[in-house]
Structure formats: structure tokens, C-alpha cells
Design an enzyme around this catalytic site. Sequence first.
Site, mmCIF file in Angstrom:
data_model
loop_
_atom_site.group_PDB
_atom_site.id
_atom_site.type_symbol
_atom_site.label_atom_id
_atom_site.label_comp_id
_atom_site.label_asym_id
_atom_site.label_seq_id
_atom_site.Cartn_x
_atom_site.Cartn_y
_atom_site.Cartn_z
ATOM 1 N N LYS A 193 83.716 44.173 20.416
ATOM 2 C CA LYS A 193 83.254 42.941 21.075
ATOM 3 C C LYS A 193 84.047 42.690 22.356
ATOM 4 C CE LYS A 193 81.185 38.904 21.568
ATOM 5 N NZ LYS A 193 82.032 38.082 22.412
ATOM 6 N N HIS A 252 82.664 44.972 24.949
ATOM 7 C CA HIS A 252 81.359 44.399 25.307
ATOM 8 C C HIS A 252 81.564 43.309 26.365
ATOM 9 C CE1 HIS A 252 78.691 40.898 24.904
ATOM 10 N NE2 HIS A 252 77.717 41.721 24.581
ATOM 11 N N GLU A 274 80.449 43.050 30.267
ATOM 12 C CA GLU A 274 79.776 41.827 30.723
ATOM 13 C C GLU A 274 80.410 41.310 32.018
ATOM 14 O OE1 GLU A 274 79.979 37.359 29.013
ATOM 15 O OE2 GLU A 274 79.264 38.850 27.571
#
Length: 497
Positions: free
Chosen positions: A190, A193, A197
Site C-alpha cells: 500500500k 501504491h 500515486e
Amino acid sequence: MDASSLALSKIGLAGLAVMGQNLALNIAEKGFPISVYNRTGSKVDETLHRAHSEGQLPLFGHYSPRDFVLSIKPPRSVIILVKAGAPVDQTIATLSEHMSPGDCIIDGGNEWYENTERRIREATDRGILYLGMGVSGGEEGARHGPSLMPGGSFQAYHNIKEVLHKVAAQVDDGPCVTYIGEGGSGNFVKMVHNGIEYGDMQLISEAYDVLKHVGGLSNGELAEIFHEWNRGELESFLIEITADIFKVKDEHGEGELVDKILDKTGMKGTGKWTVQQAAELSVAAPTIAASLDCRYLSGLKEERESASRVLKDAGLKDEVGPVKVSGSDKKRLIDDVRQALYASKICSYAQGMNLLRAKSTEKGWNLNLGELARIWKGGCIIRAVFLDRIKRAYQRNPNLASLVVDPEFAREMVQRQAAWRRVVGLAISAGISTPGMCASLAYFDTYRRARLPANLVQAQRDLFGAHTYERIDRPGSFHTEWTKLGRKSKTGLGAVN
């Protein structure tokens, strides 16, 4: 519903800020009775009200940790969604007093992966199972279908697999959830991720900057362009919402709201963690690092305003130089920026995937990069059509060194490099910073070259630190007395005319 029913809930959730409320309502809406708890009772009341108004959902509120835990059917699974750090430890301590061996705690916050690994060890000592689960998609995703990244105890995952598969976003090849791996792998995935982003958002902002200040496009035109881009290879959540942002009018004055927003970008730490981990693992992630640097620089608003005045007084011309385009050149610029954005995004995702692979190797997590791309196809902030192609690239070759050398992506990079270079060159000429696109292009150019000027750097290191060097024509390590030999040799050296 109140907690008077004798029936036990399938699952529990503690921590009822908006993300917690929305995920709880999502779980209830999928038909799973859920108990909820929050230290502040008003949040429980608020969630109960929403459950009633959004369809008489099977959600049960509790006002004490004991009642909450005992309302869940053993072996109990409890999701906690509280602020990362000490609040997580405090919540675990409060709830675990009433939990039994075999029960499971799932932390759904953006937690540092090593904290999760510590908590796994502590929970194991008490016989409690533990998952650190990344949850992406924001408030909307939590309510209607997020991307979920659970890592830790496989038994804990097995216990709530049915729930997670139903509440996750659904795409053509299944729910956007998979068992990530052992330890803190879910939180680490995460984190990366979020780093990707950061890069995505920075690259989009640079495309906007070039189109607005070089192309002279209005917000209305930008909305149309991003809407059009969202129907092609760039189709993604971030492109879609960007088109929407340009359309919103300012209710307190003339024009669009985007132009009234202060140019200072906030952050919560996952981007910084990503860059730190890349450095520790010796993985190049320049696009993500550039996006983080830009957030730091954006925070220096007063300094930037002062620098603008000082440099203008020193003779620097307008912020944007004389480069302007119009007519057919404008159409070409728009298409060039589209291609530059796409090529830069490939580099950013390649950097993120390489970081995941390096950490997986270090920790023995055995991460499936193709499967990670698959669960990011829906629900999450970086969801995009081309993630399906990333998935297929790793299916074709699980040991792929980089997305840049996947045959399909390599072909696209080559096709787009001329446009990419034009955009970066034009931006530099116009005095517009495009650090993300520049970093991506430099990454591409460095990675594609069979020979770099690193030979000179290594010679310098050997000169001042006797670090030795290797040769391209014979094996072994070598050291040279560079200064002594260089000063002794005069032959062939002279001033350049």
C-alpha cells in the site's frame, strides 16, 4: 440497529471516522452482520443512523470494548481503522483484553510496515492472528468497493476471505483483493501504491502546467482534453477526476475554483517512506522522488514568492519565456503532452514495481507483481486501464527486469520518445519546471544505455579513496596511482583551442 439482538455478528469494526463508517456500511450492505465500536459514542450513533437511512443495514452499535468484542461470532475478526502509530497500539491493547486465542485483528490504516511486523509478533504471543491491510480508494472506495491489500497471517485472511471478496471493488477478472504475503507486506505494498500515486499526480500536474502556460488553454479546454484522454490509453481515475476539477466554478467569485486554490500540496508520509525505502534498497525511483521534492517546494510558498521578486529584479524575465504555440501547433502540443504523460507514467510504475520486487526478495515475501497490478485495476486511486497490460506483462515474464523492457511497453516507449523529448525541451525553454517528466525521461535514457559515464566517477573514487575499479577487458579489482601517473604524463595533453 441496536445491540439488543442475541445473534452474533460476522465481523467487527472499531474506529468510526469517515473511512471506518463507510467500510462498515459496505460490509453490512453486502449482507454480513457487523458490530461497530468507537471510543466516542456519538460516532456510533452517527453510524447507526446512516445504516438505518441507507437501507436498514445489519449493523450493530456498541459502546464498550467488551460488549463490542463479545458480540462477534468466534473466531472473531475485528478491523481497526484508527490513526497510525500509538492509537493503533492503544486500540489493540483495549480490544485484546476481551479477545481469545484464534481471534484476529486487521489493521486497515496506512501503517509503517515494521510496526505491523512488531504487532504480529506481539499478537502471536497472545495467540491472536494479525493482518496489516492496505485500503485504497478513499471514502468513496471504502463505501462502494476499495482495493484491499492484506498481509500477515494467512489463517486470518482465510477467516475473512469471504467478506473481503464481497466488499472489494469488482473487475472483469475478480475482486480487487488478494493475499499479499507474510509480515508487513500488505502495508508495504500500500505504501508503494501511494508512492506511485504521488508520481501520477505530479505528472498530471505538469501536463496541466505545460498545456495552460505554453498552450494557453483555458480550464474549459483542459476539461475537454482530459475527458478525451480518459477515453484512450490514459483512462484512469486520476485523469477522470482531473477533467471534473476543471469544470467546477468558484461559488465565491468569477472563474473556476481550481485557479483559487493555494498552490501548497499536503502529504501524510507514505510518499516519503517510499523514497526512503528505495534509497535503502538501492532502487532508482527518481519520478517518485521528484514528486516528493515538488511537494516540499510547494510548501515554501512565501520563499517562492520572494525568490520570484528577487530574481525578477536581478533581470530574469517573466516566469514563462517567449515560447507560445497556437493553431495546428497547439494540436500537436496537446498530442505530444499526452504521449509524454503516458511514457512518464510507465517509468513511474516501473520504479514502483522494481521497489516491490527488491523488498520481496529481501524479506522473502514472494510478491506476485502481476496480481498486484490486477487488484489495482479497480477501487484504488491509481486504478487505470493500462494496469491490465502491466498484469499481462508480468504474466508473460514473472522475472521481468523492468516494465521498460517488456516488448509491448518497449515498443510504446520508443514510439513516444520523440514527443516526450519535445515536451520536456519546450517546457525547459519556457521556464516551466517538469521534474517528474524530466526524471522519467532521464531514467529511461540512463536505463537504455549500454555504457554510462560511471567509469569516470569510479576512477575519481579510486583516486581519492582507493576504492578500486573493475575493467571491461579483464577480471579482477584494480587500483591506480592516478595523480602520480597523471602528472608524470605530459604527452598529448594541452589546452583545447
